[in-house]
Design a protein around this motif. Structure first.
Motif, PDB file in Angstrom:
ATOM      1  N   SER A  52       3.206  -3.407  -2.642  1.00 42.23           N
ATOM      2  CA  SER A  52       2.853  -1.990  -2.631  1.00 42.23           C
ATOM      3  C   SER A  52       2.236  -1.582  -3.959  1.00 42.23           C
ATOM      4  N   SER A  84       6.716   5.153  -1.103  1.00 46.29           N
ATOM      5  CA  SER A  84       6.662   3.824  -0.480  1.00 46.29           C
ATOM      6  C   SER A  84       7.930   3.571   0.322  1.00 46.29           C
ATOM      7  N   GLU A  90       0.344  -0.618   2.883  1.00 47.07           N
ATOM      8  CA  GLU A  90       0.978   0.341   3.787  1.00 47.07           C
ATOM      9  C   GLU A  90       0.084   0.671   4.986  1.00 47.07           C
TER      10      GLU A  90
END
Length: 306
Positions: free
Chosen positions: A209, A219, A193
């Motif tokens: 992620s 997320s 991210e």
């Protein structure tokens, strides 16, 4: 070529390898981990890869993890396996992945050696030729391709993507400009991210992620805000959640794996803060820091159930 070629988009889930006190794989916890990621809207599952402590798994454990993932997914999303390391072992893993019905596999770096480009090309080529399954190359550590090597591999139709864990944006620009949409481009940086805005601008449409294992709704909020150009929301999630967690992750080698398990344990999932050497578990002070971050994150960014 009979295998269906796919387009990878969105957030990719990388389950952990949960362990029982005996040290064996906790199959029930793994089933819940995979099911949770899919229920939370992740787009693909990558089993027995980096977060799944690929490097420590026996052949039997590897097969168990693939079985559990397929059982939990129930065909709802594609499931990919990790293959790599020793070349002979990698070829066995490819065949097992094919037998068990994987959508494809992620090629992890070869064991130990920093080879020349020709050697790296031959390593990947040998794996690709073992199966018609969809294949994705993971570029990191001692597996860093140049443009010529990557272009030479494009003759293999089963190569569908490149996952970048290096972060050399000049190389990524060169790759995406010369190769374009022939490949799926995946952001595989630790705590992806952090870098996703830069990668997305280059045409990277998906990323792995780590935090999705314990705060998948955040997320999704982050990625949705990024795609929709909601810069203020992206900035807030950065400062409140992503960057503070990333600061903890950088404190110890191996935290890219063990911090996931700590986060899962903190939010009440049936995964203990236990990892296999050489990875080390999260230290008490860092664990407490993560607890505070997650408490604030859940209060400010609650999960919204539809």
């Amino acid at each position: 070529m009979n295998q269906k070629r796919v387009s990878l988009r969105g957030i990719l889930g990388f389950p952990v390898a949960p362990y029982l006190p005996s040290g064996a794989i906790d199959e029930n916890a793994l089933f819940r981990n995979v099911s949770y990621l899919i229920d939370e809207g992740l787009d693909s599952i990558f089993i027995a890869c980096g977060a799944g402590e690929f490097q420590t798994l026996s052949s039997d454990e590897y097969g168990v993890m693939l079985d559990v993932a397929i059982d939990a997914a129930k065909g709802r999303v594609p499931v990919y396996s990790g293959v790599g390391g020793n070349l002979s072992y990698a070829l066995e893993q490819v065949k097992l992945s094919e037998k068990k019905g994987m959508e494809g596999y992620l090629i992890l770096p070869p064991y130990l050696i920093d080879g020349e480009q020709e050697g790296l090309y031959q390593y990947i080529r040998t794996i690709l030729e073992a199966s018609d399954l969809n294949a994705i190359v993971y570029q990191r550590d001692n597996a860093v391709l140049d443009l010529n090597s990557l272009q030479s591999l494009l003759s293999y139709d089963q190569l569908i993507g490149l996952k970048d864990g290096i972060g050399n944006m000049e190389s990524n620009i060169i790759f995406t400009q010369y190769i374009g949409d022939r490949l799926n481009w995946l952001n595989g940086m630790p705590m992806a991210e952090v870098t996703m805005p830069a990668y997305h601008a280059l045409g990277f449409k998906s990323y792995s992620s780590a935090i999705s294992n314990y705060i998948p709704h955040i997320s999704r909020q982050f990625y949705s805000a990024l795609l929709e150009g909601k810069d203020e929301q992206v900035s807030e999630i950065y400062k409140d959640v992503i960057l503070p967690i990333n600061e903890i992750r950088k404190q110890r080698k191996g935290y890219a794996v063990s911090l996931i398990k700590a986060g899962m344990e903190i939010v009440g999932m049936s995964v203990s803060n236990i990892v296999r050497p050489p990875v080390v578990p999260v230290e008490k002070d860092h664990y407490k820091q993560l607890e505070k971050i997650l408490d604030k994150a859940h209060r400010k960014y609650p999960a919204v159930r539809i």
